[in-house]
Write a protein that holds these residues in place. Structure first.
Motif: not given
Length: 406
Positions: A78-82, A338-341, A245-252, A70-72
């Motif tokens: 959103s960086r948080t969702v990723t 709200l959409g992610a929730l 995981a949050y740090w890795s979003v733009p890096h890995l 559902a998050w795909e």
């Protein structure tokens, strides 16, 4: 961890109910009265006891699978969702595969187990591979998509993998160091870009160590995870993992946790493959242990749903795929918090409903077909009353153990 040459694989008749191996206090050792026969036991063998812990684990893992899907569509917004998506994908399938391997320990290619493998894995694979191909012709606007039983589509890769893994179980029983061998195979697979898409073999080989690990585990290992000290220690570990995981979003890239591509296909030098295979295995193993440590061992409102996780797994994909042409993610608010929730809650509710007994009754004909017509009389079926079948007790026990992985 001592693997004891996977001694739990040979001649073991233990069921999944023996998780807590500590002796009971002397005051609690009074013999229990024999159970009264119920509808499931009159006129036949007693119904197999299911361990609430493993049913809880399977249900919670399958909920995370649905939530991840559902998050795909929301990852790019959103960086948080990723970050959450990366975190969940790091352990949800590894945990599910470890449990599947644990319940496959007694598979020995006997007629009864081969028959169960055909009816419980091969038949659903064929049916859902065809069904998903026809469905995605509409949902993805791909009318020319061909039906191919060799190229698993969407969720069906797991059934193809489970078929291969279980067939190779007797081989892992014979090896002295099965887990290191499985890890070496996964590392070598990540080097090659020529393995191809047949039966999604790249993913089969890269996920293999988790299945082999499950084969090597024994009830006392899960008992260690359920200690209070382990549960407490899991809190800072998960917190650190979320931060990484949050740090890795733009890096890995999170695609390393999909285990479906070689290093070169991911755009990095080939030697990255073995290194990342070991790194992701260690990361996934730690997070899967944290997840399993937090799984409740008592019966809960969702314990009974653990018996229907295969239904939830295979059926929720139609809902996830149908979201595209239905434009469920089109409103702008769906791409905010709200959409992610909302997507999370809807996915959890949908997969929960798909694991319920009414849904299982409707689809049992395809998920658990009897197929008496397809097998020789007397081959691969439990002995009936009065029949001289020396292996009757062993086969009945095998059926109980295998039923837990469903």
């Amino acid at each position: 961890m001592s693997y004891e040459r996977c001694s739990g694989l040979s001649g073991s008749r233990e069921t999944a109910t023996a998780v807590d191996t500590s002796p009971a206090p002397a005051a609690d050792r009074t013999p229990a009265p024999p159970p009264r026969p119920g509808p499931a036991t009159r006129g036949g063998p007693p119904a197999a006891r299911r361990d609430a812990y493993f049913d809880n684990a399977k249900y919670l893992a399958i909920v995370l699978v649905a939530v991840g899907h559902a998050w795909e569509p929301l990852r790019s917004d959103s960086r948080t969702v990723t970050a959450l998506y990366t975190f969940v994908y790091a352990f949800h399938m590894p945990a599910f595969i470890v449990v599947s391997g644990y319940f496959s320990r007694t598979f020995d290619a006997s007629p009864a187990r081969i028959r169960r493998l055909v009816t419980g894995v091969v038949v659903p694979y064929v049916v859902f591979e065809v069904a998903y191909t026809l469905f995605t012709r509409w949902s993805d606007h791909a009318p020319d998509r061909e039906i191919s039983l060799l190229d698993p589509l969407y969720l069906t890769w797991f059934l193809a993998a489970l078929f291969i893994w279980r067939l190779t179980t007797p081989v892992w029983r014979l090896l002295r160091w099965p887990l290191p061998v499985a890890l070496a195979i996964a590392m070598l697979a990540s080097l090659s870009s020529s393995i191809g898409n047949d039966l999604d073999l790249q993913r089969v080989l890269q996920f293999l160590p988790y299945f082999v690990l499950g084969l090597c585990l024994r009830p006392e290992h899960f008992g260690l995870l359920r200690r209070r000290s382990v549960r407490v220690a899991a809190v800072p570990v998960v917190g650190c993992a979320l931060a990484v995981a949050y740090w890795s979003v733009p890096h890995l890239g999170y695609r390393w946790f999909f285990h479906r591509d070689s290093a070169e296909q991911l755009g990095v030098p080939a030697w990255y493959g073995p290194v990342m295979t070991l790194a992701t295995f260690g990361c996934s193993l730690v997070l899967a242990a944290c997840f399993l440590a937090w799984v409740p061992g008592r019966r809960t409102w969702f314990t009974a749903l653990g018996a229907g996780t295969l239904y939830g797994y295979l059926l929720h994909g139609f809902v996830a795929q149908g979201a595209k042409p239905a434009h469920w993610y089109a409103p702008a608010w769906m791409h905010g918090p709200l959409g992610a929730l909302t997507a999370t809650l809807v996915a959890a509710v949908v997969v929960t409903l798909l694991c319920t007994p009414p849904v299982r009754r409707v689809f049992r004909w395809v998920m658990e077909p009897r197929m008496e017509w397809a097998f020789r009389a007397g081959e691969g079926r439990p002995a009936r009353a009065g029949e001289d079948r020396p292996a009757q007790d062993g086969r009945r026990n095998a059926a109980r153990v295998l039923s837990g992985s469903r």
